[in-house]
Scaffold this active site. Structure first.
Site, PDB file in Angstrom:
ATOM      1  N   LYS A 241       0.832  -1.195   0.000  1.00 38.63           N
ATOM      2  CA  LYS A 241       0.000   0.000   0.000  1.00 38.63           C
ATOM      3  C   LYS A 241       0.869   1.249   0.000  1.00 38.63           C
ATOM      4  O   LYS A 241       2.022   1.199   0.446  1.00 38.63           O
ATOM      5  CB  LYS A 241      -0.863   0.020   1.282  1.00 38.63           C
TER       6      LYS A 241
ATOM      7  N   ARG B  67     -10.366 -11.625   1.752  1.00 30.87           N
ATOM      8  CA  ARG B  67     -11.184 -12.718   1.198  1.00 30.87           C
ATOM      9  C   ARG B  67     -10.417 -14.041   1.207  1.00 30.87           C
ATOM     10  O   ARG B  67     -11.020 -15.109   1.285  1.00 30.87           O
ATOM     11  CB  ARG B  67     -11.671 -12.338  -0.214  1.00 30.87           C
TER      12      ARG B  67
END
Ligand code: BES
Ligand code: MN
Ligand code: ZN
Length: 492
Positions: free
Chosen positions: A275, A349
């Site tokens: 990020k 996920r």
């Protein structure tokens, strides 16, 4: 914080009530009830304040007055109530929030709350007051602003026939508030402290204090279970992952439980798909789903709800390293479905899919609800007001929405159309872990839906689990929504 109910035969009796602060609604063209009684006892003070424009009665406006002659209470907090404060809709919550914020700035210990006379308004009052008094300064040294006093909220009512039911409802609100505080604390705890092992310790303490069953699996245990997708996310971190399983048995043993599954990424750097540096510290909150499972279990145990619950938490760090998961890697989930990892930052996920499979294989839950700070796209869609709600069952979806509205922790239903699944097709594996920028929150939910069979809901709390900016910190959401849903479910 303590609470009690206090009966006053008529509004005038409140003028003589001994307390540190009297909280009174103020609004409408003509002064009525308690406001009128106060106005008369103070020689027209309220009418004068309004005449001078000091207070208008507009919803949420507050005015704190000290030592008002004619009143026994040491302080008077006027709270504007136009539109009216009755009912438990979002307006009542906003009024309670405004009053709580003003009260939090005072040293008033015994507060008489005469703002709205129903369980809805009082539930908001208790929740908001505990929120407003919340502090997190475990990691500060030196002189601190004084802690708020141990407060007692006395709810003024003319009706003592309903005390029993009212008291029971307030006890529920109190339990929810305790769960919220735990969830906030965990979110706020720095990521070098709040590691997967730390979350497991907290689960252990919770189990001991509240009579829950707890089970913790370390890296070797997770490997033995076959949760390779979960492991793949954690492999680049020196912090060992934990699978945490908690059970609360409030109902007959043979009743299938509700499973609560939480994303517990104690720090999400993005991994190799790293990020940007800006605000990366906020990725310590990426375990807020897991924290909300702990907070909800605590609340339900304190309420002794007649329900069976199982909490499944997948806790790990997402870090870059020489041995970290890479874009292009294919992992095999516990369900057998293979996943092509196209972006290591879509890690939530990857851990949740194994947790969902595990929860269903082991517990055959009646329904499963997962909670995750899953996508930045959900923040773009819904901002910081409503959580994203996905459900493969309309009854479950409606019930969760209704519960959230009741306790001012609102969600918004999002779609799960089959057509969205197109974008998570992979050229090499059964599924890809990203679907492109369009509909990012929806495609993440669609990915999860591939790992559930029965009734299931998913709450994407990326925009609601914490606040950024000046009042940066965990919010405790969606503990109120979940706890209220479980209260309603246990009662039906
Ligand atoms: N934990 C983040 C989601 C997130 C991002 C929550 C910002 C709150 C604020 C999640 O693991 C993530 O990184 N998601 C990616 C998915 C993308 C790579 C498909 C995102 O949302 O950018
Ligand atoms: Mn991520
Ligand atoms: Zn994440």
């Amino acid at each position: 914080m303590k609470f009690q109910l206090q009966t006053f035969a008529n509004p005038a009796r409140l003028l003589e009530a001994d307390c540190d602060c009297l909280v009174v609604g103020f609004g409408g063209q003509k002064l009525k009830g308690l406001a009128k009684a106060i106005d008369q006892a103070t020689g027209g003070l309220l009418a004068r304040l309004r005449g001078e424009g000091e207070i208008t009665g507009k919803a949420g406006q507050t005015l704190l007055l000290q030592a008002v002659s004619g009143l026994k209470a040491r302080r008077l907090l006027l709270v504007g109530t136009e539109p009216p404060a009755t009912g438990s809709g979002p307006d009542a919550a906003a009024l309670a929030r405004a009053a709580a914020k003003a009260l939090a700035a005072t040293r008033a210990a015994h507060v008489i709350w005469a703002l709205g006379e129903d369980e809805g308004a009082w539930t908001h009052a208790l929740l908001e007051m505990q929120q407003a008094d919340y502090r997190f300064d475990a990691y500060r040294t030196g002189e601190q602003p004084p802690a708020p006093p141990e407060r007692t909220l006395s709810f003024a009512t003319a009706d003592d026939k309903r005390h029993g039911a009212m008291h029971a409802r307030l006890a529920q609100a109190q339990a929810i508030a305790h769960g919220v505080a735990l969830t906030r604390d965990l979110g706020n705890t720095p990521p070098n402290i709040c590691t997967p092992a730390y979350l497991a310790d907290v689960a252990g303490t919770l189990a001991k204090d509240w009579g829950l069953e707890v089970e913790v699996h370390d890296r070797a245990g997770i490997e033995a279970l076959g949760m390779q997708s979960f492991l793949a996310v954690s492999q680049g971190s020196t912090q060992e992952p934990r699978l945490i399983v908690l059970r609360y048995q409030g109902d007959k043993a043979k009743r299938a439980p509700v499973a609560l599954v939480g994303k517990g990424v104690t720090f999400d750097s993005g991994g190799i798909s790293i990020k940007p540096a800006e605000a990366m510290d906020e990725m310590k909150y990426d375990m807020c789903g897991a924290a909300s499972v702990l907070g909800t279990l605590r609340a339900c145990a304190e309420m002794r709800l007649k329900i069976n619950l199982v909490g499944v938490i997948v806790a790990c760090e997402n870090m870059p390293a020489g041995n970290a998961l890479k874009p292009g890697d294919v992992v095999r989930s516990l369900s057998g479905t293979t996943i092509e990892v196209l972006n290591t930052d879509a890690e939530g996920r990857l851990i949740l899919c194994d947790a969902l499979t595990y929860a269903q294989q082991r517990f055959q839950p009646d329904e499963t609800i997962d909670i995750a700070t899953l996508t930045g796209a959900c923040v773009i869609a819904l901002g910081h007001v409503r959580s994203g709600l996905y459900a493969n069952d309309d009854g479950l979806g409606q019930a969760l929405l209704a519960a959230g509205d009741k306790v001012s922790d609102p969600a918004w239903r999002m779609p799960l159309d089959a057509a969205y699944h197109e974008s998570i097709k992979s050229r090499v594996a059964d599924l890809a872990n990203i679907g492109g920028r369009a509909g990012g929150s929806v495609t993440a939910a669609c990915f999860l839906s591939r790992f559930v069979q029965g009734r299931w809901a998913h709450l994407d709390v990326a925009g609601t689990a914490w606040k950024s900016g000046a009042d940066k910190g965990g919010t405790g959401r969606p503990v109120p929504l979940l706890a209220q849903y479980l209260i309603d479910r246990a009662a039906s």
